[in-house]
Scaffold this active site. Structure first.
Site, PDB file in Angstrom:
ATOM      1  N   ARG A 294       0.814  -1.212   0.000  1.00 42.44           N
ATOM      2  CA  ARG A 294       0.000   0.000   0.000  1.00 42.44           C
ATOM      3  C   ARG A 294       0.848   1.262   0.000  1.00 42.44           C
ATOM      4  O   ARG A 294       0.497   2.257  -0.634  1.00 42.44           O
ATOM      5  CB  ARG A 294      -0.932  -0.017   1.217  1.00 42.44           C
ATOM      6  CG  ARG A 294      -2.027  -1.045   1.074  1.00 42.44           C
ATOM      7  CD  ARG A 294      -2.894  -1.143   2.307  1.00 42.44           C
ATOM      8  NE  ARG A 294      -4.032  -2.000   2.041  1.00 42.44           N
ATOM      9  CZ  ARG A 294      -4.955  -2.308   2.946  1.00 42.44           C
ATOM     10  NH1 ARG A 294      -4.847  -1.819   4.176  1.00 42.44           N
ATOM     11  NH2 ARG A 294      -5.965  -3.094   2.638  1.00 42.44           N
ATOM     12  N   HIS A 397      -5.898   5.574   6.349  1.00 42.74           N
ATOM     13  CA  HIS A 397      -6.679   4.347   6.474  1.00 42.74           C
ATOM     14  C   HIS A 397      -6.453   3.604   7.784  1.00 42.74           C
ATOM     15  O   HIS A 397      -7.393   3.106   8.386  1.00 42.74           O
ATOM     16  CB  HIS A 397      -6.330   3.418   5.298  1.00 42.74           C
ATOM     17  CG  HIS A 397      -7.090   2.130   5.303  1.00 42.74           C
ATOM     18  ND1 HIS A 397      -8.466   2.076   5.377  1.00 42.74           N
ATOM     19  CD2 HIS A 397      -6.664   0.840   5.235  1.00 42.74           C
ATOM     20  CE1 HIS A 397      -8.857   0.816   5.351  1.00 42.74           C
ATOM     21  NE2 HIS A 397      -7.787   0.051   5.289  1.00 42.74           N
TER      22      HIS A 397
END
Length: 464
Positions: A294, A397
């Site tokens: 990510r 996130h």
């Protein structure tokens, strides 16, 4: 089938004392409550929000596990060592290794434990940084989080475990200045002291706290977040109030694919890429291995300086990731009857997009992504009309840092000593993920360390 509705207890039913108090009703807290109850403890779950489920309810891709029976049923021969090494690499070699070893070694049994509780994760997909399909999800391919929360609440209702919403824990109580033996909780009836032999902080991270993001990662303060509004780091503040040690607090994960063009920010699950989607820039060209970690993918999108990127997929991919139906329902998905039509609708070069997809389909067919070295999420090409796109941006996130715990979920103080009676698990804790969490590992963490917390609390209480 009637929709399941769970009704929390009312404030007047909150007892003065329990064996164990669990702060937070996300996946970690609910798992811990169920496991502790089954081991004979009288437990209560206290949730500050109106709704139960926390960030777990928003999880969409899956729950990672290796050497599971589900994998074998799909013909996938995996090994724990590979899962360990890939997670360690993904975390920049900064993961707490004893925690990581426990996590990996207990991942398959966590899947089996869920199945024993009528939560069946029998389908598989893959997430970035993984070499095998480890992300377990419902056979319906529905988002994993909602299924997990609903399944756990059904079991909790059946066992009549006390769960309270709108119950904010405001303070941890120590009996003699050393051992945590209760909490101060605020409900609509006012404040109350509830005592216990153990307290578990399962209150989630701080991804929705502008205050804490500014403190630990001021460079991200203007980013939107995929977190539910209650993810404000309350458990961290409670822990600091009893001299708990925090660690790696600057490790904040930015998810590469969030839809941030609306008032509400939506996480676009990694499983979309795991099922074969690609990312393109405004020129209609790929620019990254979409299933790298990510951190890498987020940085690649940011470095475009083009107001995000576009996730491109077709009907075949959509059929294998049911969350897309929800994304479409809330207006996030752009349609095209063919690639040229899609390119027009999202404002990218049609010839480039057609060429990019053709090259990708060739890479899938030959199992050789010459351009970016992608090796996973290549089971199907992008060749089944209609075609779709979602505009994505990186967004805050997940917070990898948190309370420093042992692999037994015991909380450590600022001198590295165990704080008796206090436990922490899930996103409120730090160390497991290093500087970058692998997709699918947060749901796994909630169940694996939720169970561990339940077991360790029961073990300690039984010894008394």
């Amino acid at each position: 089938m009637a929709k399941f509705i769970f009704t929390p207890k009312t404030a007047d039913q909150l007892k003065d004392s329990y064996d164990a108090i669990i702060v937070g009703a996300g996946g970690t807290g609910l798992t811990a409550a169920l496991q502790a109850h089954e081991l004979g403890l009288n437990v209560v779950v206290l949730e500050k929000n109106e709704n139960l489920g926390g960030n777990t309810s928003r999880a969409s891709s899956g729950m990672n596990a290796s050497e599971s029976l589900v994998q074998l049923n799909h013909g996938i021969i995996d090994n724990n060592h590979s899962f360990y090494e890939e997670t360690l690499k993904g975390g920049g070699l900064l993961n707490d290794r004893p925690m990581l070893k426990y996590f990996v070694d207990h991942s398959a049994i966590a899947i089996s434990w869920l199945m024993e509780h009528e939560i069946d994760l029998t389908d598989l997909t893959i997430t970035g940084g993984m070499s095998k399909k480890r992300a377990h999800r419902p056979a319906s391919m529905a988002p994993v989080g909602g299924d997990l929360v609903t399944g756990l609440l059904k079991q909790i209702q059946k066992e009549d475990i006390d769960v309270f919403n709108n119950a904010r824990v405001t303070k941890l109580i120590k009996d003699d200045g050393k051992k945590v033996n209760g909490v101060e909780v605020e409900t609509k009836d006012g404040k109350k002291i509830v005592t216990a032999k153990a307290v578990l902080l399962a209150s989630g991270g701080f991804g929705a706290s502008k205050e804490l993001i500014k403190k630990y990662r001021p460079d991200l303060v203007d980013y939107k977040t995929t977190n539910q509004p209650g993810a404000t780091g309350d458990g961290l503040k409670l822990a600091e109030g009893v001299d708990a040690q925090l660690m790696q607090m600057n490790f904040v994960q930015v998810h590469p694919t969030a839809q941030t063009d609306h008032d509400h920010t939506y996480l676009i699950g990694e499983g979309v890429r795991g099922e074969g989607a690609i990312l393109v820039n405004k020129a209609g060209k790929r620019f990254v291995n979409e299933l790298d970690t990510r951190k890498v993918v987020s940085n690649a999108i940011t470095d475009l300086h083009e107001d995000g990127a576009y996730l491109i997929f077709d009907q075949g991919i959509r059929d294998h990731f049911k969350a897309i139906d929800f994304y479409d329902h809330v207006g996030l998905v752009v349609h095209g009857k063919d690639l040229a039509d899609l390119a027009k609708n999202i404002g990218v070069d049609a010839n480039n997009l057609e060429q990019t997809v053709a090259e990708w389909n060739s890479a899938v067919k030959n199992k050789d992504d010459i351009a970016f070295g992608r090796t996973t999420g290549m089971e199907r090409g992008i060749n089944e009309a209609p075609y779709y796109a979602i505009h994505v941006h990186p967004a805050i996130h997940y917070t990898m840092g948190g309370i420093h715990i042992t692999p037994e979920t015991e909380v450590l103080d600022s001198n590295g000593n165990v704080i008796e009676g206090l436990y922490a698990a899930g996103e409120v804790s730090g160390g497991l993920h290093g500087n970058n969490r692998i997709g699918g590992n947060s749901i796994a963490e909630t169940v694996i360390f939720g169970r561990q917390a339940g077991m360790q609390m029961a073990k300690k209480i039984r010894l008394r």
